[in-house]
Design a protein around this motif. Sequence first.
Motif, short mmCIF file in Angstrom:
data_model
loop_
_atom_site.label_atom_id
_atom_site.label_comp_id
_atom_site.label_asym_id
_atom_site.label_seq_id
_atom_site.Cartn_x
_atom_site.Cartn_y
_atom_site.Cartn_z
N GLU A 29 30.90 14.01 -17.79
CA GLU A 29 30.18 14.56 -18.77
C GLU A 29 31.25 15.49 -19.45
O GLU A 29 31.93 16.25 -18.72
CB GLU A 29 28.92 15.38 -18.45
CG GLU A 29 28.18 15.95 -19.85
CD GLU A 29 26.92 16.52 -19.33
OE1 GLU A 29 26.42 17.24 -20.01
OE2 GLU A 29 26.50 16.55 -18.16
N LYS A 30 31.37 15.30 -21.01
CA LYS A 30 32.55 16.09 -21.40
C LYS A 30 32.36 17.45 -21.49
O LYS A 30 31.35 18.27 -21.69
CB LYS A 30 32.28 15.79 -23.15
CG LYS A 30 33.62 16.16 -23.65
CD LYS A 30 33.59 15.56 -25.09
CE LYS A 30 35.15 16.01 -25.79
NZ LYS A 30 35.97 15.18 -25.20
N ARG A 31 33.35 18.08 -21.06
CA ARG A 31 33.50 19.88 -21.13
C ARG A 31 33.63 20.40 -22.46
O ARG A 31 34.66 19.97 -23.02
CB ARG A 31 34.43 20.08 -20.07
CG ARG A 31 34.44 19.51 -18.59
CD ARG A 31 35.66 19.57 -17.60
NE ARG A 31 36.50 18.67 -18.20
CZ ARG A 31 37.97 18.90 -18.00
NH1 ARG A 31 38.06 19.78 -17.10
NH2 ARG A 31 38.92 17.95 -18.41
N THR A 32 32.99 21.57 -22.49
CA THR A 32 33.05 22.20 -23.60
C THR A 32 33.65 23.80 -23.43
O THR A 32 33.49 24.71 -24.54
CB THR A 32 31.73 22.39 -24.24
OG1 THR A 32 30.60 22.97 -23.60
CG2 THR A 32 31.37 20.94 -24.85
N GLY A 33 33.94 24.20 -22.36
CA GLY A 33 34.06 25.27 -21.94
C GLY A 33 35.43 25.97 -22.43
O GLY A 33 36.30 25.29 -22.90
N THR A 34 35.67 27.34 -22.71
CA THR A 34 36.71 27.91 -23.34
C THR A 34 37.27 29.09 -22.46
O THR A 34 36.63 29.41 -21.39
CB THR A 34 36.57 28.43 -24.44
OG1 THR A 34 35.55 29.49 -24.70
CG2 THR A 34 35.86 27.60 -25.70
N MET A 35 38.33 29.53 -22.90
CA MET A 35 38.79 30.78 -21.93
C MET A 35 37.65 32.01 -21.93
O MET A 35 37.76 32.52 -20.88
CB MET A 35 40.23 31.22 -22.63
CG MET A 35 40.99 32.24 -21.87
SD MET A 35 42.21 33.21 -22.64
CE MET A 35 41.22 34.64 -23.12
N LEU A 36 37.03 32.15 -23.01
CA LEU A 36 36.15 33.10 -22.96
C LEU A 36 34.95 32.83 -22.11
O LEU A 36 34.53 33.64 -21.31
CB LEU A 36 35.52 33.10 -24.51
CG LEU A 36 34.30 34.45 -24.49
CD1 LEU A 36 34.98 35.76 -24.28
CD2 LEU A 36 33.66 34.28 -25.94
N ALA A 282 42.26 32.64 -18.49
CA ALA A 282 41.10 33.33 -18.09
C ALA A 282 40.91 34.15 -17.02
O ALA A 282 40.45 35.14 -16.90
CB ALA A 282 40.08 32.10 -18.03
N THR A 283 41.96 33.78 -15.89
CA THR A 283 41.86 34.49 -14.78
C THR A 283 42.58 35.85 -15.09
O THR A 283 42.05 36.96 -14.32
CB THR A 283 42.83 33.83 -13.66
OG1 THR A 283 42.16 32.64 -13.37
CG2 THR A 283 43.11 34.45 -12.28
N LEU A 284 43.61 35.95 -15.63
CA LEU A 284 44.24 37.37 -16.09
C LEU A 284 43.26 38.09 -16.92
O LEU A 284 43.26 39.28 -16.57
CB LEU A 284 45.34 36.87 -16.84
CG LEU A 284 46.17 38.36 -17.44
CD1 LEU A 284 46.92 39.11 -16.13
CD2 LEU A 284 47.41 37.80 -18.53
N ALA A 285 42.60 37.70 -17.83
CA ALA A 285 41.46 38.42 -18.53
C ALA A 285 40.49 38.97 -17.61
O ALA A 285 40.03 40.12 -17.55
CB ALA A 285 41.00 37.67 -19.71
#
Length: 481
Positions: A29-36, A282-285
Motif C-alpha cells: 500500500e502506497k506510503r504517504t509519511g513525511t519527515m514530520l 527525522a531521527t536527528l529531529a
Amino acid sequence: MKSFDTVHNPSVVESGDTTRNNFDDDGREKRTGTMLTASAHIITAVVGSGVLSLAWSVAQLGWVAGIVILVTFAVINYYTSTMLADCYRSDTGTRNCTYMDVVRTYLGGWKVQLCGLAQYGCFIGITIGYTITASISLVAIGKTNCFHDKGHGAKCSVSNYPFMAAFGIVQTMLSQIPNFHKLSFLSIIATVMSFSYASIGIGLAIAVVASGKVGKTGATGTVVGLDVTASEKIWKAFQAAGDIAFSYSYSSILVEIQACILSFIDDTLRSSPPENKVMKKATLAGISTTTVFYVLCGCMGYAAFGNTAPGDFLTDFGFYEPFWLIDIANACIVLHLIAAYQVFAQPVFQFVESKCIKAWPEKNFITKEHSMNIPLLGKWRINFFRLVWRTAYVIMTTIVAVIFPFFNSMLGLIGAATFWPLTVYFPVEMHISQRKVQKYSMRWNALKLLVFVCLIVSLLAAIGSIVGLINNVRAYKPFHS
C-alpha cells in the motif's frame, strides 16, 4: 497485489517511480509519511516512562557523569540509527520491513533469531514496565488528593493492584480491535501526553529551584557514607546507566517506523525522496528534541531534589503541590501509557498471529473472521484465536507486573538487556557488511571498539539492575499497599 519480495531496479526504487497510484514500488500500500510524521512517531517511541527516572539516575551519577552519559547515549543512538536506516533497502533495492528482515538480509544465520529474541523481549518488557508505571501513576493521584486533604504527614495507603487489573482490562479491550493501524490518533495522543507530563515535571522542578529550597548536589552524585554505602553507590550507578539506556529504547522499532507495515503506523514514509535520507533527518529531529527534554528532566530534577531525588519524580512525592497539577501530570502519564502499550504490543501480536496462520492455514479457529453486532460499536470482526491469544498476553504481562512492581529496577534491566544488541551490535555489524568495511582497518577497529565498550556498559547496567531487583524482592511484601 504484487508479491512483497518482487525485485525492482534499484534506481527506480530509490526514486520512488511507480506507475501505480495506490501501491508503492514493491506492491505494498502506497506510503504517504513525511519527515514530520516520522519524527512524531520517533518522539512517541522515545519519550516514555523512562523520562520519569532521569532525575534519580543523574543523582546516582552526579553532574559530570550524568550529563555525559545522557548525551553520549543520545549520540550513539543517533549514529547507529543512521546505519540502520541505510540498511532498510537491500542491495537489490527491495525493502526490509522489520528489524529481523534487515538482519536476515545482511547477517543471516543464528543472528536473526538473536535479533528476534532481543526485539520482542524488549517489546514484552516495555509492556510490563508500562503496566507498572501506569498503576503507580494512578496510585499517585489517590495519594496526592489524600495528602492535600489530610496533610503531607498523613498515612495515605493506596494499593496499586486494582489499578494494574483495571489497566489490564483496558488493554484487553484495545487489543481486540482489528486493523489497529487505522487509529492514527493513538500516536497523536501519546505524543501530546508525553510532552505534557514531561513539561509539567520540568516546570515543577524549576519552581522548586527558584524557591531556593533545593537538595544537596555534587559532581559525583550521591555521597558514600552519607546517602549510600560503597556497594550501593556502585550498583545504583550501574542501574542508573540502564535506566538511561531504557529511555533511549528507540532502535528496536526504527525499521518498523521506516517501513510502516506494522499495524500501529498509518502514515508511512513514502519512497521519494529516499527513505534513508528522510529517516536520518527525522531521527536527528526526534532524538535532538527528546534529548533536550531528557537533559532538562534529569538536570532540573536533580537540581531540585539533590542526592535524594525520587525514583519517579512525579509519583514518589518530590512534589506535593499544586496537587491538581500533579494529578493532571499523572493522568497524562496513564493516557500516554494506554496508547504506548499498544504501540509496542501490536508487533508481538502480529508476529505470533502471522506465524500461526502460516503454520496452520486450514484451522478456522486461527484464520476465520466472524462478524458480530456490538451495541454502540456496530458490526465488529471477531477472530477467536486473536481473542484468546491477545487476552492471554495482556493477562501474562499484568501478572508479571504484579509480581515485580519495581519501577527503576525493571526499567534498568530492560534497557541494559536490549540497548547493546538492538542499538549498537546489529546496526554496526550490518553497516560493516553493507559497506564492506575492510577488516582491521582504522574504521573497522573503531566500530568494533564501540561495540565492545557498549557491551561492557550494558553488562554492568544489567548487573546493577539485577542487584536492585533482588534487594527490592527481599524487602517486598506481596499484596500489601
